[in-house]
Design a protein around this motif. Structure first.
Motif, short mmCIF file in Angstrom:
data_model
loop_
_atom_site.label_atom_id
_atom_site.label_comp_id
_atom_site.label_asym_id
_atom_site.label_seq_id
_atom_site.Cartn_x
_atom_site.Cartn_y
_atom_site.Cartn_z
N UNK A 71 -10.40 4.77 -5.32
CA UNK A 71 -9.91 3.47 -4.81
C UNK A 71 -9.52 3.79 -3.46
N UNK A 72 -9.90 2.92 -2.46
CA UNK A 72 -9.39 2.92 -1.31
C UNK A 72 -8.74 1.75 -0.99
N UNK A 73 -7.25 1.89 -1.14
CA UNK A 73 -6.42 0.56 -1.05
C UNK A 73 -5.99 0.33 0.59
N UNK A 74 -6.09 -0.83 0.85
CA UNK A 74 -6.08 -1.18 2.21
C UNK A 74 -5.17 -2.36 2.28
N UNK A 89 -7.62 -5.59 14.49
CA UNK A 89 -8.48 -4.98 13.68
C UNK A 89 -7.57 -3.81 12.96
N UNK A 90 -6.24 -3.67 13.00
CA UNK A 90 -5.44 -2.60 12.54
C UNK A 90 -5.02 -2.53 11.07
N UNK A 91 -5.45 -1.44 10.46
CA UNK A 91 -5.36 -1.33 8.95
C UNK A 91 -4.58 -0.42 8.34
N UNK A 92 -3.86 -0.33 7.46
CA UNK A 92 -3.04 0.52 6.62
C UNK A 92 -3.96 0.96 5.32
N UNK A 93 -4.13 2.10 5.20
CA UNK A 93 -4.93 2.61 4.09
C UNK A 93 -4.53 3.71 3.42
N UNK A 94 -4.78 3.88 2.04
CA UNK A 94 -4.65 5.05 1.32
C UNK A 94 -5.85 5.22 0.35
N UNK A 144 -12.48 -1.16 13.53
CA UNK A 144 -11.29 -1.05 12.81
C UNK A 144 -10.50 0.17 13.29
N UNK A 145 -9.10 -0.10 13.49
CA UNK A 145 -8.31 1.13 13.64
C UNK A 145 -7.38 1.43 12.41
N UNK A 146 -7.66 2.53 11.84
CA UNK A 146 -7.11 2.61 10.59
C UNK A 146 -6.21 3.72 10.33
N UNK A 147 -4.96 3.44 9.97
CA UNK A 147 -3.93 4.57 9.56
C UNK A 147 -3.69 4.61 8.14
N UNK A 148 -4.20 6.06 7.78
CA UNK A 148 -4.35 6.47 6.43
C UNK A 148 -3.35 7.56 6.02
N UNK A 149 -2.96 7.75 4.87
CA UNK A 149 -2.27 8.82 4.38
C UNK A 149 -0.80 8.80 4.93
N UNK A 150 -0.26 10.03 5.59
CA UNK A 150 0.84 10.26 6.15
C UNK A 150 0.95 9.92 7.55
N UNK A 153 0.75 -1.18 0.01
CA UNK A 153 0.08 -0.21 -0.22
C UNK A 153 0.96 1.10 0.03
N UNK A 154 1.95 1.26 0.79
CA UNK A 154 2.83 2.47 0.84
C UNK A 154 3.28 2.68 -0.55
N UNK A 155 3.68 1.68 -1.20
CA UNK A 155 4.43 1.86 -2.34
C UNK A 155 3.64 2.16 -3.49
N UNK A 156 2.29 2.41 -3.42
CA UNK A 156 1.38 2.53 -4.72
C UNK A 156 1.70 3.84 -5.10
#
Length: 222
Positions: free
Chosen positions: A138-141, A149-154, A184-190, A126-129
């Motif tokens: 598009x919600x990439x996760x 329940x921890x998610x990385x998303x952009x 969920x506990x989502x870390x998105x963007x920066x 996800x980080x490399x997209x």
């Protein structure tokens, strides 16, 4: 230009990051849709909120190119700023509550605009997209820790309106929570953080930290 408050919504634990949001508290100063759309385009944030009734929480939401019946980070930001028990949007009535450092809204997944939820095998993928070409939203996760329940998303809006990547997207988090059926506990963007939790009656809570970024009037924010 109408005066507006500048907020950052879904800030990280350190108070940094978050998605910028402009809120025009006196919506009567920009009374028609064409003028609101023009102002939202001029400001250039992913969303701008116009408050039509601060006591009842009636709001109107615009991206730089279109009006939205509902959106997550504008509702969380408006709930924090107005401190009302509910918000009235064209999609429906959004419940709100403040709980310590977090502001929460309660909404339905079907109110969210369509998003393509695209799962990847790892957070590194996800980080490399790269930013995809304009087209679908598009919600990439990927899971950071599935058990917890921890998610990385952009988020990539794909609208071609200058917002290539959305720093934090409550509506997409709402849709992902509905699909997975769990909190969920989502870390998105920066480094933004979005918390979600399914509720009875097909409702979903979406919460995060809000910080006041400053008040602007007559100038375009950078």
């Amino acid at each position: 230009m109408a005066d507006h408050d500048l907020l950052r919504v879904f800030c990280g634990p350190d108070g940094q990051h978050g998605n910028a949001l402009a809120v025009v508290r006196d919506g009567s100063r920009v009374p028609d849709g064409a003028a609101r759309q023009a102002l939202a385009k001029k400001l250039g944030f992913s969303e701008t909120v116009f408050v039509d009734d601060p006591e009842r929480g009636v709001i109107d939401i615009y991206t730089p190119t279109l009006r939205l019946p509902f959106a997550g980070h504008p509702c969380v930001g408006a709930a924090w700023l107005l401190d009302v028990p509910e918000l009235v949007t064209p999609a429906g009535v959004v419940g709100t509550r403040l709980d310590g450092e977090f502001t929460w809204i309660e909404a339905r997944a079907q109110w969210a605009p369509p998003r393509t939820l695209r799962q990847y095998g790892s957070a590194a993928e996800v980080d490399a997209l790269p930013v995809p070409p304009p087209g679908e939203w598009i919600y990439a996760w990927a899971w950071l820790d599935e058990a917890a329940g921890r998610v990385r998303a952009r988020g990539f809006p794909g609208r071609g309106d200058g917002i290539d990547e959305d720093e934090a997207t409550g509506a997409a988090a709402l849709l992902l929570t509905a699909r997975l059926g769990r909190a969920l506990n989502i870390t998105q963007g920066r480094g933004s953080q979005i918390l979600t939790a399914p509720q009875p009656g097909d409702l979903i809570e979406v919460g995060g930290r809000v910080r006041l970024g400053g008040v602007h009037g007559g100038t375009q924010p950078g």
